[in-house]
Design an enzyme around this catalytic site. Structure first.
Site, PDB file in Angstrom:
ATOM      1  N   LYS A  11      12.650   2.021  -3.058  1.00 41.74           N
ATOM      2  CA  LYS A  11      12.315   0.852  -3.870  1.00 41.74           C
ATOM      3  C   LYS A  11      13.504   0.354  -4.709  1.00 41.74           C
ATOM      4  O   LYS A  11      14.508   1.053  -4.872  1.00 41.74           O
ATOM      5  CB  LYS A  11      11.130   1.210  -4.781  1.00 41.74           C
ATOM      6  CG  LYS A  11       9.858   1.564  -4.007  1.00 41.74           C
ATOM      7  CD  LYS A  11       8.674   1.777  -4.949  1.00 41.74           C
ATOM      8  CE  LYS A  11       7.415   2.121  -4.181  1.00 41.74           C
ATOM      9  NZ  LYS A  11       6.215   2.199  -5.058  1.00 41.74           N
ATOM     10  N   TYR A  51       1.036  -4.905   0.017  1.00 44.51           N
ATOM     11  CA  TYR A  51       0.211  -4.206  -0.973  1.00 44.51           C
ATOM     12  C   TYR A  51      -1.160  -4.868  -1.140  1.00 44.51           C
ATOM     13  O   TYR A  51      -1.792  -4.717  -2.193  1.00 44.51           O
ATOM     14  CB  TYR A  51       0.939  -4.143  -2.313  1.00 44.51           C
ATOM     15  CG  TYR A  51       2.020  -3.071  -2.376  1.00 44.51           C
ATOM     16  CD1 TYR A  51       1.700  -1.730  -2.230  1.00 44.51           C
ATOM     17  CD2 TYR A  51       3.350  -3.401  -2.603  1.00 44.51           C
ATOM     18  CE1 TYR A  51       2.670  -0.740  -2.294  1.00 44.51           C
ATOM     19  CE2 TYR A  51       4.336  -2.408  -2.678  1.00 44.51           C
ATOM     20  CZ  TYR A  51       3.985  -1.081  -2.521  1.00 44.51           C
ATOM     21  OH  TYR A  51       4.936  -0.100  -2.588  1.00 44.51           O
ATOM     22  N   ASN A 114       8.699   4.036  -9.108  1.00 43.42           N
ATOM     23  CA  ASN A 114       8.606   5.423  -8.639  1.00 43.42           C
ATOM     24  C   ASN A 114       9.435   5.694  -7.382  1.00 43.42           C
ATOM     25  O   ASN A 114       9.169   6.605  -6.614  1.00 43.42           O
ATOM     26  CB  ASN A 114       7.143   5.847  -8.477  1.00 43.42           C
ATOM     27  CG  ASN A 114       6.409   5.070  -7.411  1.00 43.42           C
ATOM     28  OD1 ASN A 114       6.962   4.106  -6.858  1.00 43.42           O
ATOM     29  ND2 ASN A 114       5.193   5.461  -7.096  1.00 43.42           N
ATOM     30  N   HIS A 117       8.113   4.723  -1.471  1.00 45.76           N
ATOM     31  CA  HIS A 117       6.745   4.563  -0.956  1.00 45.76           C
ATOM     32  C   HIS A 117       6.674   5.282   0.382  1.00 45.76           C
ATOM     33  O   HIS A 117       7.641   5.265   1.142  1.00 45.76           O
ATOM     34  CB  HIS A 117       6.423   3.081  -0.741  1.00 45.76           C
ATOM     35  CG  HIS A 117       5.181   2.864   0.076  1.00 45.76           C
ATOM     36  ND1 HIS A 117       3.932   2.854  -0.479  1.00 45.76           N
ATOM     37  CD2 HIS A 117       5.004   2.724   1.421  1.00 45.76           C
ATOM     38  CE1 HIS A 117       3.028   2.697   0.486  1.00 45.76           C
ATOM     39  NE2 HIS A 117       3.661   2.611   1.644  1.00 45.76           N
ATOM     40  N   GLU A 128       2.134  -0.241   8.636  1.00 44.36           N
ATOM     41  CA  GLU A 128       3.297  -0.499   7.772  1.00 44.36           C
ATOM     42  C   GLU A 128       4.590  -0.563   8.582  1.00 44.36           C
ATOM     43  O   GLU A 128       5.470  -1.377   8.279  1.00 44.36           O
ATOM     44  CB  GLU A 128       3.362   0.573   6.675  1.00 44.36           C
ATOM     45  CG  GLU A 128       2.212   0.432   5.687  1.00 44.36           C
ATOM     46  CD  GLU A 128       2.156   1.497   4.605  1.00 44.36           C
ATOM     47  OE1 GLU A 128       1.271   1.384   3.738  1.00 44.36           O
ATOM     48  OE2 GLU A 128       2.980   2.440   4.624  1.00 44.36           O
TER      49      GLU A 128
END
Ligand code: CMP
Length: 140
Positions: A11, A51, A114, A117, A128
């Site tokens: 990310k 998302y 975070n 993913h 995905e």
């Protein structure tokens, strides 16, 4: 044991802090193979689609804005029990709950920032992966 493929994303908080190599090393040290990889950027449209399952959650817009705030690395990982193994090496979604030695414990900043993913099921992994890669970009 089954050889699986899973989707992984590094990310914007991690690309910003120059952690692509460090995180990639942790993935490879787990035995998973990176069989596709690309540096790219999310658009608001793509983030909302990716998302979509979270669209009713209060953090949804902030998450989409964050995911568009800088470059990301999208990857396909392959190996035995790849979905579960990748989730183990990532650690819990909230870095405060992540175990020692996991990517999020070591590198994540917050629940939102975070660092990584990873797909939560084989079914979602296939979906995905398709978001970002065509089969001719995946080289086992
Ligand atoms: P990820 O595994 O990419 O899946 C959804 C993301 O939403 C999650 O990691 C977090 O970065 C982010 N997020 C932000 N707030 C929350 C929350 N309260 N609960 C779960 N995920 C959250």
């Amino acid at each position: 044991m089954a050889v699986e493929r899973t989707f992984s994303m590094i990310k914007p908080d991690a690309t910003e802090r120059n952690l692509v190599g460090a995180i990639t090393t942790m993935i490879e040290d787990s035995g998973l193979r990176i069989i596709a990889s690309r540096r790219t950027r999310m658009t608001q449209e793509k983030a909302a689609e990716f998302y979509g399952v979270h669209s009713e959650r209060p953090f949804f817009q902030s998450l989409c804005d964050f995911m568009c705030s800088g470059p990301i690395i999208v990857q396909v990982l392959e190996g035995e029990n790849a979905v579960k193994k990748n989730r183990e090496i990532m650690g819990a979604t909230n870095p405060e709950d992540a175990e020692e030695g996991t990517i999020r414990k070591k590198h994540a900043v917050s629940l939102e920032k975070n660092s990584v993913h990873g797909s939560d099921s084989l079914e979602n992994a296939a979906i995905e992966i398709e978001h970002f890669f065509s089969e001719n970009e995946i080289h086992p």
